[in-house]
Design an enzyme around this catalytic site. Structure first.
Site, PDB file in Angstrom:
ATOM      1  N   GLN A   1      51.706  35.978  37.913  1.00 32.47           N
ATOM      2  CA  GLN A   1      50.845  34.995  38.709  1.00 32.47           C
ATOM      3  C   GLN A   1      51.861  34.064  39.349  1.00 32.47           C
ATOM      4  O   GLN A   1      51.122  33.399  40.612  1.00 32.47           O
ATOM      5  CB  GLN A   1      49.638  34.269  38.361  1.00 32.47           C
ATOM      6  CG  GLN A   1      48.532  35.268  37.668  1.00 32.47           C
ATOM      7  CD  GLN A   1      47.594  34.568  36.999  1.00 32.47           C
ATOM      8  OE1 GLN A   1      47.723  34.373  36.104  1.00 32.47           O
ATOM      9  NE2 GLN A   1      46.477  34.494  37.828  1.00 32.47           N
TER      10      GLN A   1
ATOM     11  N   HIS B   1      47.155  41.430  33.574  1.00 33.67           N
ATOM     12  CA  HIS B   1      48.272  40.799  34.621  1.00 33.67           C
ATOM     13  C   HIS B   1      49.796  41.278  34.234  1.00 33.67           C
ATOM     14  O   HIS B   1      50.595  41.588  35.121  1.00 33.67           O
ATOM     15  CB  HIS B   1      48.360  39.118  34.639  1.00 33.67           C
ATOM     16  CG  HIS B   1      47.299  38.653  35.436  1.00 33.67           C
ATOM     17  ND1 HIS B   1      46.869  38.964  36.758  1.00 33.67           N
ATOM     18  CD2 HIS B   1      46.374  37.818  35.030  1.00 33.67           C
ATOM     19  CE1 HIS B   1      45.972  38.272  37.356  1.00 33.67           C
ATOM     20  NE2 HIS B   1      45.632  37.488  36.294  1.00 33.67           N
TER      21      HIS B   1
ATOM     22  N   HIS C   1      42.301  39.666  29.807  1.00 43.50           N
ATOM     23  CA  HIS C   1      42.591  39.127  31.177  1.00 43.50           C
ATOM     24  C   HIS C   1      43.969  39.112  31.658  1.00 43.50           C
ATOM     25  O   HIS C   1      44.832  39.653  32.548  1.00 43.50           O
ATOM     26  CB  HIS C   1      41.859  38.215  31.335  1.00 43.50           C
ATOM     27  CG  HIS C   1      41.916  37.641  33.081  1.00 43.50           C
ATOM     28  ND1 HIS C   1      40.851  37.602  34.174  1.00 43.50           N
ATOM     29  CD2 HIS C   1      42.795  37.210  33.704  1.00 43.50           C
ATOM     30  CE1 HIS C   1      41.187  37.292  35.271  1.00 43.50           C
ATOM     31  NE2 HIS C   1      42.558  36.957  35.048  1.00 43.50           N
ATOM     32  N   GLU C   2      44.530  38.149  30.551  1.00 40.48           N
ATOM     33  CA  GLU C   2      46.277  37.713  30.971  1.00 40.48           C
ATOM     34  C   GLU C   2      47.135  38.835  30.712  1.00 40.48           C
ATOM     35  O   GLU C   2      48.104  39.189  31.618  1.00 40.48           O
ATOM     36  CB  GLU C   2      46.338  36.551  29.931  1.00 40.48           C
ATOM     37  CG  GLU C   2      45.626  35.448  30.153  1.00 40.48           C
ATOM     38  CD  GLU C   2      45.261  35.085  31.551  1.00 40.48           C
ATOM     39  OE1 GLU C   2      44.084  34.498  31.706  1.00 40.48           O
ATOM     40  OE2 GLU C   2      46.046  35.229  32.438  1.00 40.48           O
TER      41      GLU C   2
ATOM     42  N   CYS D   1      39.572  34.975  39.071  1.00 40.02           N
ATOM     43  CA  CYS D   1      41.127  34.898  38.981  1.00 40.02           C
ATOM     44  C   CYS D   1      41.734  34.216  39.933  1.00 40.02           C
ATOM     45  O   CYS D   1      41.391  34.203  40.851  1.00 40.02           O
ATOM     46  CB  CYS D   1      41.633  36.380  39.211  1.00 40.02           C
ATOM     47  SG  CYS D   1      43.356  36.527  38.818  1.00 40.02           S
ATOM     48  N   LEU D   2      42.721  33.266  39.371  1.00 45.83           N
ATOM     49  CA  LEU D   2      43.242  32.246  40.340  1.00 45.83           C
ATOM     50  C   LEU D   2      44.097  33.081  41.199  1.00 45.83           C
ATOM     51  O   LEU D   2      44.537  32.348  42.178  1.00 45.83           O
ATOM     52  CB  LEU D   2      44.543  31.580  39.451  1.00 45.83           C
ATOM     53  CG  LEU D   2      43.825  30.460  38.459  1.00 45.83           C
ATOM     54  CD1 LEU D   2      44.944  29.975  37.541  1.00 45.83           C
ATOM     55  CD2 LEU D   2      42.885  29.410  38.852  1.00 45.83           C
TER      56      LEU D   2
ATOM     57  N   GLY E   1      43.713  30.263  31.375  1.00 42.94           N
ATOM     58  CA  GLY E   1      44.981  31.160  31.099  1.00 42.94           C
ATOM     59  C   GLY E   1      45.886  31.453  32.370  1.00 42.94           C
ATOM     60  O   GLY E   1      45.387  31.233  33.471  1.00 42.94           O
TER      61      GLY E   1
HETATM   62  O1  LIG Z   1      44.930  35.146  34.956  1.00 40.75           O
HETATM   63  C1  LIG Z   1      44.358  33.703  34.583  1.00 40.75           C
HETATM   64  N1  LIG Z   1      43.626  33.255  35.902  1.00 40.75           N
HETATM   65  O2  LIG Z   1      43.359  34.095  36.847  1.00 40.75           O
HETATM   66  C2  LIG Z   1      42.564  32.343  35.579  1.00 40.75           C
HETATM   67  C3  LIG Z   1      41.378  32.881  34.934  1.00 40.75           C
HETATM   68  C4  LIG Z   1      41.216  33.315  33.433  1.00 40.75           C
HETATM   69  C5  LIG Z   1      39.833  33.966  33.031  1.00 40.75           C
HETATM   70  C6  LIG Z   1      38.691  34.073  33.769  1.00 40.75           C
HETATM   71  C7  LIG Z   1      37.514  34.830  33.477  1.00 40.75           C
HETATM   72  C8  LIG Z   1      37.655  35.396  32.337  1.00 40.75           C
HETATM   73  C9  LIG Z   1      38.896  35.851  31.678  1.00 40.75           C
HETATM   74  C10 LIG Z   1      40.147  34.823  32.092  1.00 40.75           C
HETATM   75 NI    NI Z   2      43.895  36.118  36.484  1.00 39.54          NI
END
Ligand SMILES: OCN(O)CCCc1ccccc1
Ligand code: NI
Length: 186
Positions: free
Chosen positions: A65, A162, A158-159, A115-116, A60
């Site tokens: 971001q 953000h 999670h998205e 998270c990225l 995601g």
């Molecule tokens: O925002 C997206 N990002 O940081 C990538 C990780 C996405 C994500 C990782 C673990 C659980 C839910 C979502």
């Molecule tokens: Ni994230």
């Protein structure tokens, strides 16, 4: 194409801001932005592209971001079938996504989240709604509504977090990060 240098990291103020709804009908700019975000996810999940451009794999990505304070998220969730074949469980760019209802039941990924935008591992369970109903506008301008559960629901929450300036570790209980009281571990 987007690469890791376009992704803002912990400490950048935009990660803590509430993003603004995008106008509909969607502008060409907002459609292009959503396409770029989805292309990043596809590249990040392609072993050759990920290695070549040093991309961290993501399922995601939220516009904040990449320093865009717009309520746009891209979601690309792969899965493996019983024959070990990979397929796409869910793929869409969601404009103005909104959780319109959710279960009382909570769920968390047993391995926690990453998270990225966060360049460090942060341990602990991240309790989220087990099931959600989401309403959004897609890139063609169609109003969509769908129920999600388990992993898909976790990723979408999670998205959407953000878009509201929230990061996954905000939801970890600092006193008991591994207390799986009343929630389902995934
Ligand atoms: O925002 C997206 N990002 O940081 C990538 C990780 C996405 C994500 C990782 C673990 C659980 C839910 C979502
Ligand atoms: Ni994230």
């Amino acid at each position: 194409m987007l690469t890791m240098k376009d992704i803002i990291r912990e400490g950048h103020p935009t990660l803590r801001k509430v993003a603004k709804e995008v106008d509909t009908p969607l502008s060409e700019e907002d459609k292009a932005l959503g396409q770029e975000m989805m292309e990043f996810l596809k590249n990040s999940q392609d072993p050759e592209m990920a290695e070549k451009y040093e991309l961290r794999s993501g399922v995601g990505l939220a516009a904040p971001q990449i320093n865009e304070q717009k309520r746009i998220i891209a979601v690309l969730i792969p899965a493996i079938d019983e024959n070990g074949e990979e397929f796409i469980l869910f793929e869409d760019v969601m404009y103005n996504p909104r959780i319109i209802s959710h279960s009382v039941q909570k769920a968390a990924l047993a391995d926690g989240e990453g998270c990225l935008s966060i360049d460090r591992p942060i341990e602990g369970l991240v309790p989220r709604h087990e099931r959600i109903t989401v309403e959004w506008t897609d890139a063609e301008g169609n109003k969509k509504q769908q129920r999600f559960r388990d992993y898909e629901a976790i990723v979408i929450q999670h998205e959407i977090d953000h878009l509201n300036g929230k990061l996954f570790f905000d939801r970890i209980d600092p006193l008991q990060p591994y207390a799986a009281r009343d929630f389902k571990l995934l």
